[in-house]
Design a protein around this motif. Structure first.
Motif, PDB file in Angstrom:
ATOM      1  N   ASP A 192      57.990  96.254  68.523  1.00  0.00           N
ATOM      2  CA  ASP A 192      58.811  96.294  69.749  1.00  0.00           C
ATOM      3  C   ASP A 192      60.084  97.113  69.525  1.00  0.00           C
ATOM      4  N   TYR A 204      55.889  84.381  66.786  1.00  0.00           N
ATOM      5  CA  TYR A 204      55.337  85.020  67.992  1.00  0.00           C
ATOM      6  C   TYR A 204      56.342  84.898  69.147  1.00  0.00           C
ATOM      7  N   SER A 223      59.481  86.965  68.572  1.00  0.00           N
ATOM      8  CA  SER A 223      59.330  88.405  68.845  1.00  0.00           C
ATOM      9  C   SER A 223      59.387  88.651  70.346  1.00  0.00           C
ATOM     10  N   ASP A 277      55.475  91.997  64.861  1.00  0.00           N
ATOM     11  CA  ASP A 277      55.663  92.314  66.290  1.00  0.00           C
ATOM     12  C   ASP A 277      57.118  92.710  66.586  1.00  0.00           C
ATOM     13  N   SER A 330      50.586  94.152  70.019  1.00  0.00           N
ATOM     14  CA  SER A 330      51.199  93.146  69.158  1.00  0.00           C
ATOM     15  C   SER A 330      50.098  92.364  68.467  1.00  0.00           C
TER      16      SER A 330
END
Ligand SMILES: NC(=O)c1ccc[n+]([C@@H]2O[C@H](COP(=O)([O-])OP(=O)(O)OC[C@H]3O[C@@H](n4cnc5c(N)ncnc54)[C@H](O)[C@@H]3O)[C@@H](O)[C@H]2O)c1
Length: 358
Positions: A129, A188, A191, A125, A107
């Motif tokens: 994922d 961040y 995610s 990210d 990431s």
């Protein structure tokens, strides 16, 4: 002997995890685009020889153990394998084997400057994922993966629980997909929160064994200088006076040595299969001012602290309740004092090496 996949395996956590995998006698495949990671040529030692390089793939071997490195963005690797996108010519010959554990670490992380300064870059990210879980859950792949470790973060916790004056120790139950969710820390945190939801779906709807780790502030000797723990150590190693701190320095974190985090991943996988996120920290809140004082004491001088109030600082206080993982027998083995001593000595050595080179 196990064979694991480590996405982002050339990064800070990944390199420590690969060391453990090697120590355990296992092998691994690493997918890393080296956007922040270091090429294995630079850190994969202990008798591993590079025996083959073909296109994006390099193979390193020591007796029966191997590390296979794919120098590529994980997103198209996963999408190509699921036929969700046309294969790029570079990836046509890349075929992933069966894996005992998939450790998904890839990431865009960065320090506070990246999280606050370029949120849409970090937002990719979500894509990385989603592609990993799509790949892992396809019928022709699912039975070829034993377990999945998803690297979440304490950044998934609601920021209103971490504000000045109202902060509390963060417990797993404060993130509940069955109730209202709070606002996580920037893209961040979103995610990571979404990654935890995907983990839960992977278990509930696809029957997969998934564990999520929520590390608090992981640190270690070889961490990048964009992170505060090594950056402050470098200032102390230079015997700066005053020593600069971002913000007031009163903001606090729960610092945990990365080797303790890596051990915790295995404990979580042995105890969690439904995608639940588990805290990994020490439970101790330490401010950046306290960190400076600890380093300075180890270094043997008494600097004053200069506050840089225009720098991004994130939430005021972020620390964990770690009763759950402790209940499974995990304890941090490296105290903060020992860990900070190691980081400081590492920075001092780096400066000495640089001086010797001229
Ligand atoms: N270090 C910590 O304290 C901490 C805390 C909480 C969570 N985490 C999580 O652990 C994981 C690893 O963190 P880290 O500290 O090692 O970060 P890092 O930046 O050192 O490592 C990330 C690695 O992923 C690679 N990468 C990035 N995008 C990629 C892509 N699209 N395809 C392939 N590789 C890609 C980078 O080159 C790098 O090697 C991350 O998911 C992070 O969110 C870390």
């Amino acid at each position: 002997m196990g064979n694991h996949l480590v996405t982002g395996g050339c990064g800070f956590v990944g390199r420590h995890l690969i060391n453990k995998i090697i120590k355990d006698g296992d092998s691994a495949w690493v997918v890393d685009d080296l956007s922040t990671g270091k090429h294995p040529d630079l850190w994969l030692k202990d008798g591993f020889d590079k025996v083959d390089t073909s296109g994006l793939v390099s193979v390193y071997r020591r007796d029966s153990q191997s590390i296979t490195f794919i120098n590529a963005d994980a997103l198209p690797v996963f999408l190509t394998e699921t036929s969700a996108t046309r294969p790029s010519p570079d990836l046509e010959n890349v075929k992933l084997p069966d894996f005992d554990i998939v450790f998904h670490l890839a990431s865009i992380v960065g320090g506070r400057m990246m999280i606050d300064g370029d949120p849409l870059k970090v937002g990719i990210d979500l894509g990385i994922d989603a592609a990993m879980f799509l790949w892992a859950s396809r019928p022709d792949r699912k039975s070829r993966i034993g377990r999945i470790m998803y690297a979440s973060s304490s950044a998934a916790y609601p920021v209103h629980l971490q504000s000045e004056g109202t902060h509390i120790a963060l417990e797993e139950k404060f993130i509940s997909f069955d109730e209202n969710l709070g606002m996580p820390d920037m893209t961040y945190g979103w995610s990571k929160l979404t990654g935890e939801f995907l983990s839960r779906m992977a278990h509930e709807r696809y029957g997969m064994h998934v564990g999520c780790i929520r590390p608090f502030s992981g640190y270690g000797e070889d961490q990048d200088l964009t992170y505060p723990t090594p950056a402050i150590a470098r200032r102390i190693a230079l015997r700066e006076n005053p020593v600069e701190v971002w913000g007031t320095g009163d903001q606090g974190r729960d610092f945990i040595h990365i080797d303790d985090c890596v051990d915790a991943m295995y404990v979580i996988l042995d105890n969690v299969k439904n995608g639940e996120g588990i805290n990994v920290g020490t439970g101790r809140l330490t401010s950046f001012n306290e960190m400076i004082q600890t380093y300075a004491k180890i270094a043997g001088y008494e600097p004053t602290i200069k506050r840089l109030l225009d720098k991004p600082v994130g939430v005021q206080s972020r620390f964990a309740i770690v009763d759950k993982i402790k209940g499974w027998g995990w304890e941090p083995k490296i105290s903060l004092e020992e860990g900070l001593t190691r980081v400081l000595r590492y920075q001092e050595q780096a400066l000495a090496d640089a001086a010797a080179k001229g």
